[in-house]
Design an enzyme around this catalytic site. Sequence first.
Site, short mmCIF file in Angstrom:
data_model
loop_
_atom_site.label_atom_id
_atom_site.label_comp_id
_atom_site.label_asym_id
_atom_site.label_seq_id
_atom_site.Cartn_x
_atom_site.Cartn_y
_atom_site.Cartn_z
CE LYS A 40 -1.76 3.03 1.98
NZ LYS A 40 -1.58 4.45 1.56
CD GLU A 76 13.61 1.60 9.10
OE1 GLU A 76 14.08 2.67 9.55
OE2 GLU A 76 14.17 0.51 9.22
CB CYS A 123 13.26 9.84 7.64
SG CYS A 123 13.99 8.66 6.54
CD GLU A 141 10.48 13.54 10.73
OE1 GLU A 141 9.37 13.03 10.83
OE2 GLU A 141 11.49 12.93 10.32
#
Length: 472
Positions: free
Chosen positions: A171, A246, A280, A379
């Site tokens: 997905k 992750e 990331c 973040e």
Amino acid sequence: MDLARTDLYLDGRWVPAPDTATIEVWNPTTEEVIATVPAGTASDVDKAVGAARAAFDGWAATAPADRAAALDRVHAALASRSDDIARTVALELGTPLKVATRIQAGLPLTVLRGYVELAARPTEEHRVGNSLVAREPVGVVGAITPWNYPLHQIMAKLAPALAAGCPVVLKPSELTPLVAYLLFDAIDEAGLPPGVVNLVTGTGPEAGAALAAHPDVDLVSFTGSTVTGRRIARVAADRIARVALELGGKSANVILEDADLATAVKVGVGNAFLNSGQTCTAWTRMLVHRSRYAEAVELAARAAAGYRLGDPFDPDTRLGPLVSAAQRDRVRDHVVRGLADGGRLVAGGPEAPVPDRGYFVAPTVIADVDPDSALAQEEIFGPVLSVIPVDNDEHAVAVANNSRYGLAGAVWSLDEERALRVARRMRTGAVDINGAPFNPLAPFGGYKQSGVGRELGSYGLDEFCEVKAIQR
Ligand code: NAD
């Protein structure tokens, strides 16, 4: 190129999506809809998982050399689509074409090549006393992936899963589904056994949630935000399914006083702004020894001012737009708040000029950032670099580790042993010393809230294996 797609890939073939609901794919540079793809449903996910389950025994029993040959065919079919892949990612994500060619199209091929080689090796078995320890494929894998390195993040799951003998249901992110279609065109051309790989596009709350919750999925391998990762882990816990996560990062670039400052700052700024900061592992906190701090801030501001914003297809463009209007607004809000919290703007900022059209944020450097402030803790996922002074190595390690994340980082010093001592103390899954290159065979993953498990190389393969002890 007609980009619209209407099919899902189920049980070895393209199948029209039964539901007519679609998702719009936007070009973030032109702010226009460029395609639609099916909004897959829980029922589509169920069919895909059923096909994968039926394929499991056969694929798990396929000889390693044959699995490697199948992956090699995918590699060839994908390599022949490299230009389309780079262009598609430049269109749907906004990565400048040059970077898209090298990273968005090139890196997945490198990763896949590595797994062609690993797949060819028979799984190692070894003895522990009277036990034979064997590795077996974990089962059906549900892979849920984000939009920032869309093909790489798919490949980091799909290639090792297939190499280990696991069928996959993918997905992909609803923001960048078109590149996943190109991959499945390649898979279709390569001719894998039916059910071994399946594609269901759709939204996270519908198709993603159905995949994470499906009782026949043995491992949910997820890359994306920490918020969604937490949700997926909770859902998987209900049936004790394995998860690999992750997640986000807030990595520190530690520049000691004896570093080659010009290089450290230049590479550090480049790292923080790669893919418009939507990375990331981005080194978003630059920690600089106080004796070199003023100089570093000036170098960083000058480097940021040299980044040209614009159309990803213009060869002079170094920074494209952010992926969506929502992401742009979020990043701008973070910058405004960071300045209100006492940060000193030295480049870019919310008022800096950007192209009229497209979801752009000017490359921004903020100095004197409080290590506890939101700017240093959250973040941001945009071209925003925080610069923070530190007093000594001890202090640098403490500030670097003052984060709920632990994905990546860097250390710069002319004394490599000293850099290594600092690197060892950083609570993070990876550290680069003096700009050493990314190694696609090294384990990749996070400490703390950056994730669970490792991807890439042989460590990535282990994620898709169960371990069995047979006593005799
Ligand atoms: P996201 O968490 O919103 O979405 C990631 C994927 O999860 C998408 O496919 C989405 O459709 C799906 N999803 C959303 N809600 C879901 C739900 N309830 N159940 C199941 N699936 C669901 O993340 P994003 O916005 O696509 O990506 C950006 C984030 O990902 C950033 O925080 C970034 O740091 C992180 N990221 C981490 C890594 C890594 O390797 N550590 C790599 C890339 C991105």
